[in-house]
Motif scaffolding. Structure first.
Motif, PDB file in Angstrom:
ATOM      1  N   PHE A 228      68.893  96.147  65.336  1.00 62.89           N
ATOM      2  CA  PHE A 228      67.988  96.129  66.213  1.00 62.89           C
ATOM      3  C   PHE A 228      66.450  96.476  65.706  1.00 62.89           C
ATOM      4  CE2 PHE A 228      65.455  98.461  69.541  1.00 62.89           C
ATOM      5  CZ  PHE A 228      65.533  97.573  70.710  1.00 62.89           C
ATOM      6  N   THR A 229      66.544  97.291  64.624  1.00 65.08           N
ATOM      7  CA  THR A 229      65.292  97.446  63.935  1.00 65.08           C
ATOM      8  C   THR A 229      64.709  95.993  63.238  1.00 65.08           C
ATOM      9  OG1 THR A 229      65.739  99.606  63.400  1.00 65.08           O
ATOM     10  CG2 THR A 229      64.033  98.904  62.107  1.00 65.08           C
ATOM     11  N   SER A 230      65.564  95.203  62.673  1.00 60.51           N
ATOM     12  CA  SER A 230      65.359  94.109  62.175  1.00 60.51           C
ATOM     13  C   SER A 230      64.760  93.183  63.299  1.00 60.51           C
ATOM     14  CB  SER A 230      66.451  93.454  61.301  1.00 60.51           C
ATOM     15  OG  SER A 230      67.562  93.129  62.215  1.00 60.51           O
ATOM     16  N   ILE A 231      65.516  93.275  64.441  1.00 63.03           N
ATOM     17  CA  ILE A 231      65.016  92.376  65.377  1.00 63.03           C
ATOM     18  C   ILE A 231      63.558  92.776  65.977  1.00 63.03           C
ATOM     19  CG2 ILE A 231      65.258  91.993  67.991  1.00 63.03           C
ATOM     20  CD1 ILE A 231      68.451  91.670  67.427  1.00 63.03           C
ATOM     21  N   VAL A 232      63.159  94.135  66.148  1.00 62.77           N
ATOM     22  CA  VAL A 232      61.844  94.605  66.199  1.00 62.77           C
ATOM     23  C   VAL A 232      60.995  94.082  65.177  1.00 62.77           C
ATOM     24  CG1 VAL A 232      60.366  96.537  66.508  1.00 62.77           C
ATOM     25  CG2 VAL A 232      62.668  96.514  67.541  1.00 62.77           C
ATOM     26  N   LEU A 233      61.209  94.200  63.937  1.00 63.15           N
ATOM     27  CA  LEU A 233      60.331  93.620  62.887  1.00 63.15           C
ATOM     28  C   LEU A 233      60.159  92.019  63.041  1.00 63.15           C
ATOM     29  CD1 LEU A 233      61.565  95.490  59.833  1.00 63.15           C
ATOM     30  CD2 LEU A 233      59.576  95.963  61.087  1.00 63.15           C
ATOM     31  N   LEU A 234      61.080  91.323  63.437  1.00 59.57           N
ATOM     32  CA  LEU A 234      61.165  89.673  63.738  1.00 59.57           C
ATOM     33  C   LEU A 234      60.195  89.414  64.852  1.00 59.57           C
ATOM     34  CD1 LEU A 234      64.843  88.698  62.782  1.00 59.57           C
ATOM     35  CD2 LEU A 234      62.800  87.819  61.501  1.00 59.57           C
ATOM     36  N   GLU A 235      60.467  90.081  65.729  1.00 59.87           N
ATOM     37  CA  GLU A 235      59.384  89.928  67.178  1.00 59.87           C
ATOM     38  C   GLU A 235      58.064  89.951  66.573  1.00 59.87           C
ATOM     39  OE1 GLU A 235      60.836  91.469  70.677  1.00 59.87           O
ATOM     40  OE2 GLU A 235      62.370  89.943  70.911  1.00 59.87           O
ATOM     41  N   GLU A 236      57.742  91.177  65.990  1.00 59.26           N
ATOM     42  CA  GLU A 236      56.559  91.610  65.344  1.00 59.26           C
ATOM     43  C   GLU A 236      55.989  90.442  64.611  1.00 59.26           C
ATOM     44  OE1 GLU A 236      56.667  95.226  63.576  1.00 59.26           O
ATOM     45  OE2 GLU A 236      56.968  96.427  65.474  1.00 59.26           O
ATOM     46  N   ASP A 267      42.636  98.054  74.879  1.00 59.77           N
ATOM     47  CA  ASP A 267      43.525  98.511  75.916  1.00 59.77           C
ATOM     48  C   ASP A 267      44.703  97.448  75.939  1.00 59.77           C
ATOM     49  OD1 ASP A 267      41.814 100.302  76.530  1.00 59.77           O
ATOM     50  OD2 ASP A 267      40.620  98.924  78.264  1.00 59.77           O
ATOM     51  N   ASP A 268      44.654  96.296  75.570  1.00 55.16           N
ATOM     52  CA  ASP A 268      45.909  95.470  75.599  1.00 55.16           C
ATOM     53  C   ASP A 268      46.706  95.815  74.581  1.00 55.16           C
ATOM     54  OD1 ASP A 268      45.043  94.010  77.722  1.00 55.16           O
ATOM     55  OD2 ASP A 268      44.279  92.255  76.509  1.00 55.16           O
ATOM     56  N   GLU A 269      46.375  96.182  73.615  1.00 57.83           N
ATOM     57  CA  GLU A 269      47.009  96.813  72.186  1.00 57.83           C
ATOM     58  C   GLU A 269      47.805  97.931  72.652  1.00 57.83           C
ATOM     59  OE1 GLU A 269      44.886  97.222  68.742  1.00 57.83           O
ATOM     60  OE2 GLU A 269      44.318  95.034  68.713  1.00 57.83           O
ATOM     61  N   ASP A 270      47.270  98.762  73.481  1.00 55.32           N
ATOM     62  CA  ASP A 270      47.854 100.329  73.884  1.00 55.32           C
ATOM     63  C   ASP A 270      49.130  99.795  74.596  1.00 55.32           C
ATOM     64  OD1 ASP A 270      46.242 101.705  72.163  1.00 55.32           O
ATOM     65  OD2 ASP A 270      44.649 102.054  73.984  1.00 55.32           O
ATOM     66  N   ASP A 271      48.759  98.972  75.407  1.00 55.53           N
ATOM     67  CA  ASP A 271      49.802  98.428  76.589  1.00 55.53           C
ATOM     68  C   ASP A 271      50.905  97.938  75.869  1.00 55.53           C
ATOM     69  OD1 ASP A 271      48.163  99.292  78.914  1.00 55.53           O
ATOM     70  OD2 ASP A 271      47.247  97.516  79.201  1.00 55.53           O
ATOM     71  N   ASP A 272      50.567  97.138  74.882  1.00 57.57           N
ATOM     72  CA  ASP A 272      51.778  96.379  74.034  1.00 57.57           C
ATOM     73  C   ASP A 272      52.419  97.388  73.403  1.00 57.57           C
ATOM     74  OD1 ASP A 272      50.784  93.884  74.904  1.00 57.57           O
ATOM     75  OD2 ASP A 272      49.663  93.484  73.102  1.00 57.57           O
ATOM     76  N   ASP A 273      51.984  98.535  72.904  1.00 57.10           N
ATOM     77  CA  ASP A 273      52.837  99.463  72.259  1.00 57.10           C
ATOM     78  C   ASP A 273      53.740 100.021  73.265  1.00 57.10           C
ATOM     79  OD1 ASP A 273      51.533  99.167  69.811  1.00 57.10           O
ATOM     80  OD2 ASP A 273      50.031 100.677  70.239  1.00 57.10           O
ATOM     81  N   GLU A 274      53.222 100.499  74.434  1.00 59.44           N
ATOM     82  CA  GLU A 274      54.070 101.104  75.400  1.00 59.44           C
ATOM     83  C   GLU A 274      54.962 100.148  75.925  1.00 59.44           C
ATOM     84  OE1 GLU A 274      51.435 102.331  78.606  1.00 59.44           O
ATOM     85  OE2 GLU A 274      50.608 103.908  77.611  1.00 59.44           O
ATOM     86  N   ASP A 275      54.785  98.702  76.062  1.00 62.99           N
ATOM     87  CA  ASP A 275      55.782  97.679  76.240  1.00 62.99           C
ATOM     88  C   ASP A 275      56.555  97.207  75.171  1.00 62.99           C
ATOM     89  OD1 ASP A 275      57.068  96.427  78.496  1.00 62.99           O
ATOM     90  OD2 ASP A 275      55.899  94.639  78.021  1.00 62.99           O
ATOM     91  N   SER A 276      56.493  97.818  73.960  1.00 63.58           N
ATOM     92  CA  SER A 276      57.487  97.147  72.993  1.00 63.58           C
ATOM     93  C   SER A 276      58.588  97.335  73.218  1.00 63.58           C
ATOM     94  CB  SER A 276      56.979  97.892  71.550  1.00 63.58           C
ATOM     95  OG  SER A 276      57.441  99.196  71.787  1.00 63.58           O
ATOM     96  N   LEU A 277      59.687  96.314  72.351  1.00 64.38           N
ATOM     97  CA  LEU A 277      60.926  96.421  72.436  1.00 64.38           C
ATOM     98  C   LEU A 277      61.302  97.638  72.177  1.00 64.38           C
ATOM     99  CD1 LEU A 277      63.557  94.738  73.014  1.00 64.38           C
ATOM    100  CD2 LEU A 277      63.234  94.015  70.675  1.00 64.38           C
TER     101      LEU A 277
END
Length: 386
Positions: A228-236, A267-277
């Motif tokens: 799952f961690t590797s998936i998060v990194l690939l999506e980033e 603001d979008d970056e903050d929202d992206d952090d909250e909505d991260s996988l």
């Protein structure tokens, strides 16, 4: 995959073909009324019950056919009556997931009233799979909240019911009431037993078997976490590539980036952090664990019995492992347009009564999705180089 074949297969197919037009799964904003003065009124004052109350109910007048049915080892408790709402195959939900329904037709109003008044606000999702019939394994849901909306529905009723269902368990369908037998009911009811993982159905499990279950489960969970961690990194990485492509497009066509948008970008970056996988998964996990209504009869030690286990790896209880085994299958984590095989994995997960087998299935799904991401990333880089 196990199917339940009613005596009248045509009944099941007919339900599947037209019932979903009598209620929708859309949000309140999609409700349309032919009355321009439609207004929303407060929910009924009737207290909403839950799965534990449904378990405590004594159901009389069982059909004679039930006396010949043998309850299997993985089925828990008595055979109980339940109302069945039909859903198409792709709408199946797993533990902790919710669905909003807008019920228009009179028969679904009657079903809703009967389930809240007589079944502890518990209703089953009847997953239709024509021409085979109804899937034998059904998600069991609690009516979490509801309210009525006044206005002509076009189905001969003057109001609709907006209800939120949440999956809190599984049932194994053993019998469907026939319409001609249950007079006055135009909706579907049946009889089921609860479907339970073998962690809570085997009270005579030996200590060493308990340890094996937890040790193996934690080993699989460790692998799941790594994948799952590797998936998060690939999506980033994919997101960064897309951003670079956008910047290149702006530079190529000499399009100026508006400096006034810098604050909005932050603001979008903050929202992206909250909505991260990762954040979404953590929220899903907490929800699944909070809605776990199963009992566990095996001990859960606070420390690993294996002394060779790395101290950096967390030790998970059977409740933690169960929550993980469902969390990875939640729809909101995986974009359907990019991972269209997730439905087949979700269907398989509902059938599994062995905790570690479901964890392995989740691992298979994540590894397949990771492979898809790697292929996508490779194509993006090849296109960039080209």
């Amino acid at each position: 995959m196990r199917y339940f074949l009613p005596r009248s297969l045509l009944l099941a197919i007919a339900i599947s073909s037209h019932s979903t037009t009598a209620f929708t799964t859309s949000s309140p904003s999609f409700f349309h009324s032919t009355t321009t003065t439609s207004r929303r009124i407060p929910s009924s004052s009737t207290r909403l019950w839950d799965l534990s109350e449904w378990r405590d109910l004594m159901f009389e007048n069982q059909p004679p056919a039930l006396s010949k049915i043998t309850v299997e080892d993985y089925q828990e408790g008595a055979i109980r009556e339940v109302c069945i709402l039909p859903f198409p195959l792709q709408d199946i939900l797993v533990q902790g997931e919710t669905k909003e329904l807008c019920l228009y037709e009179q028969r679904f109003h009657q079903l809703f009233e009967y389930s809240t008044n007589s079944h502890g606000s518990v209703v089953a999702m009847g997953i239709m799979a024509p021409p085979s019939g109804i899937l034998q394994t059904m998600p069991l849901c609690e009516v979490e909240s509801f309210q009525t909306l006044q206005g002509d529905t076009g189905f001969g009723t003057s109001y609709s019911i907006l209800a939120t269902l949440r999956v809190v368990g599984r049932g194994s369908l053993v019998y469907i009431d026939q319409e001609e037998i249950v007079e006055g009911r135009e909706y579907l009811t049946g009889w089921c037993t609860e479907l339970c993982d073998d962690t809570c159905s085997e009270s005579g499990r030996k200590e060493e078997e308990e340890e094996d279950l937890l040790v193996i489960g934690n080993q699989i969970a460790d692998k799941l976490e790594d994948v799952f961690t590797s998936i998060v990194l690939l999506e980033e990485k994919l997101e960064r590539l897309e951003e670079e492509d956008n910047d290149l497009f702006l530079d190529t066509y000499d399009i100026e980036d508006d400096d006034d948008d810098d604050e909005d970008d932050d603001d979008d970056e903050d929202d992206d952090d909250e909505d991260s996988l990762q954040k979404r998964f953590e929220q899903v996990y907490q929800t699944v664990k909070a809605t776990d209504m199963q009992g566990y009869r095996i001990s859960s030690s606070s420390s690993p019995p294996n002394p060779t286990r790395s101290p950096n790896k967390k030790w998970r209880s059977v409740q933690d492992l169960t929550a993980l085994s469902w969390s990875y299958f939640h729809q909101e984590l995986w974009p359907e347009e990019e991972f269209d095989t997730s439905l087949s994995y979700r269907l398989k997960s509902m059938e599994i009564v062995n905790l570690n087998q479901r964890l392995r299935l989740a691992l298979d799904m994540l590894m397949e999705y990771r492979s898809c991401l790697k292929e996508t990333l490779k194509r993006e880089r090849d296109d960039e180089n080209f």
